[in-house]
Design an enzyme around this catalytic site. Sequence first.
Site, PDB file in Angstrom:
ATOM      1  CG  ASP A 302      -1.906  -1.069   0.940  1.00  0.00           C
ATOM      2  OD1 ASP A 302      -2.015  -2.299   0.986  1.00  0.00           O
ATOM      3  OD2 ASP A 302      -2.985  -0.621   0.373  1.00  0.00           O
ATOM      4  N   GLY A 304       4.136   1.381  -0.950  1.00  0.00           N
ATOM      5  CA  GLY A 304       5.545   2.299  -2.141  1.00  0.00           C
ATOM      6  C   GLY A 304       4.824   1.613  -2.881  1.00  0.00           C
ATOM      7  CE1 TYR A 386      -8.718  -5.675   3.784  1.00  0.00           C
ATOM      8  CE2 TYR A 386      -8.787  -4.415   5.842  1.00  0.00           C
ATOM      9  CZ  TYR A 386      -8.756  -5.510   5.491  1.00  0.00           C
ATOM     10  OH  TYR A 386      -9.252  -6.709   5.759  1.00  0.00           O
TER      11      TYR A 386
HETATM   12 CU   LIG Z   1      -8.015  -8.141   6.812  1.00  0.00          CU
END
Ligand SMILES: [Cu+2]
Length: 636
Positions: A302, A304, A386
Site C-alpha cells: 500500500d 510503495g 480498506y
Molecule cells: Cu484484513
Amino acid sequence: MSEAAHVPMSSPHPLDPASAEEYLAGRDIMVTAGLLAEGDRAPVRFAYYGLEEAPKDEVLGGETPDRRLRAYLVNTASGESSDVVVSLTHQKVVSARTLDPAVHGQMPILDSDFARVDEVTKADPEWRAAMARRGYHDLSKIRTCPITAGAFGPPEDDRRRMVRVLAFVQEREHDLAWAHPVDGLAAYVDLIEQKVFKVTDEFELPVPQESGDYDDEAVRGPHRTTLKPIEITQPEGPSFTLDGYALRWQDWSMRIGFDAREGLSLHQVSIGERPVLYRASIPEMVVPYGDPKFRHWQAYFDTGEYLVGKWANSLELGCDCLGEIAYLDATVTDDTGQPRTIPNAICIHEEDFGILWKHTDIFNGSAQSRRQRRLVVSYFTTVGNYDYGFYWYFYLDGTIELEVKATGVLFTSAYPPDGHPYATEVAPGLAGVVHQHLFSARLDMSVDGRANAVEEVDVSGLPIGPGNPYGNAIVQQVTRLTRESQAGRRTDGSRGRTWRIISTERSNRFGRPTSYTLYPEAGPALLADPDSPLAARAGFAANHLWVTRYDPDQRWPAGDYVNQSPGGAGMPAFIAGDRDIDGEDIVVWHTFGPTHVPRPEDWPVMPVARCGFVLKPTGFFDRNPTLDVAPPAAHC
Ligand SMILES: [Cu+2]
C-alpha cells in the site's frame, strides 16, 4: 543554475513537510530543465513527489541543509521513468536518474490510472464477452478495481507497466460493490499501450446477491437509541502546544512530518533534553492474499505502490476525534505536480487512559490513585477497500506506542457451494479470503544519543538441578545483536521475547545502560513460501526485527521502486554489507500486523482490528517518573 522563477519562501525547519509553494517551485525547476513537457496533454506525470529529507548529520550539525524535493516521473506515453532530485536552495536539478523498470521496478500507480483502466477494460472485446457470458451487458453497473501486478516471471507480463483488474457489480447508485464480486475473471491492462493484453477467465461462480449497503436502513436496521451521550470537556484547553510542526506535551517534544508515500512521520522525539527516537514512521506495508488460484498475484504494497499518505482522510471534529483537537493539514500533489491540501489530515489530542498507578497500603494506610493520560498523534487513510488509522501514543510514564486500526471493507470473492479452503463465507456465497497485513516500522533510535545497540531478551524457567532444587528459577537470557546478519529475528511469545535498545554511552544510577524495550505482538511473519516471488519482493516481512546501521539512503524496506519490482531490493540489500551494529547509529525495523482470517462479523464493514507495538523505558529513568503527577481531584 536554472532560470526557474524564484518563489520566495520563509525558511522551513529542515524536517518540515514540503509546502505548496515549494512543490510549485520544484516543479518550475523541472520544467526549466526540460523534464516535464508542459500543457494539459503532456505525458509526463508525477507518480510521487515529496521532501528529500536532509541527512541526519546535516540536520543535527546546526547548519541549514540544502532543501530538496524528490519526484518519481513517468512518461505515460513511453513508459520512461526517472527519479529526480531538485534543490530549492540552489534552484537546480541535483540528479535525474533514468530507471530501467524491468530491473528496478515501476513507478507507483497514478491517480489517473484508475479512470483509464476502467475505460480500457470496458472497451476490451474479450473481457466484455466474458462479462456478457456471466449475464452482464450493462457495463455502467460494473466497477473495476486495478490491482498492482507484482512480478511473477513471465516476460510478456513483467516487461510492461501493468495492473490486473477485478470486477464488482454495483446495481444501484448506492449499492456496496464489494458485496458483488465477479469471480474467475481478470483483465491484465498495459498502462502504456492502454490496452488489455490478456484476459484470464478460469471459472464462473454466481455473483453474491445479498446487499452489503450498511448505509441502507433495510440492511442495517434502525439506529439504536440506547446509547446516552459521552462528552469530553477540557475547560482549560489541552496541555500540549503546537508551534508549526513542533509539538510539546509534558516532558515530550517532537516534530511532525507528513509524506505522500509514507504518511505521518515523527522526528526528534525527546523527553526533556534526552533523545529517544530521531525518526519514526511506517514506510511500508504489504497485504498478501492466500488464495493460490487465478488471483495468486493479489498482494498490495500500500505504501510503495499506492502511496498511503496521498489517500489521507480529512478528519472531522466530533466524528473522528473527540476532545480539544489540534489539526494539521497535509499537502500532497496530483499527477501533474500541482499541490493539493488535505485539510485536517493529522489529529493531535490528549486522552484520559484510565489508571496510571494505584495502591492501598495495608501497613501505612495510604490510598492513592493517579490517572494515566496520553498524547495522540494520528491520521487515517483509505486505500481501496480498506481504511487504516495510524495512532502514535505518548504516555506520562515515558511509554511510546503505535496502534494501527484496520477497518473498512473486506476484499471479497465468491464462495463456492462446495467450500473454500482459503476463505470464510461472510455472507451467502460471498468469501473473505485469508490474508496478512504486514507493516514495517522504521525506528531510527537515538536512546540518549546516537550510539545504541540491541539486545534480545528471552525469559525462561530452568530445570530442576543444582542451585534450583525445586525448579522455580526464572532467568533472562540476553543476546547482544552485533551484526546486521545476526539481527534478522522472529518474535517468540513462549519466551516473552523482547528487544532492548540500549545506549552504549549513558548509564543510569545502577551503572547499567539506559534503554528502551520494544515489546512486539505475537503473530506470524510472511507466510508466503520463502521461495515465492512475493517473498523476494517483501524481504522485510520475513522477520519481525531487523537492525541496520543508519544510512540516509535506506528509507524503504521493500526498495525505492516497489511496483512490479523483481525482488531483492530493500531489506535484503540493506543488510548485505553485514555492518557492525553494536554501539553505532542504528535503525530498528519492526514487522508487525495480523494474519486476518475473516469473520462473518467483519462483514459488511469491519469493526476496527488493532495491531502495533510498544516501546517502554527500561532503566531509562532511575525510578517511576510519574510520582509527581497530582491526584485527579481534591477528594482522591
Ligand atoms: Cu484484513
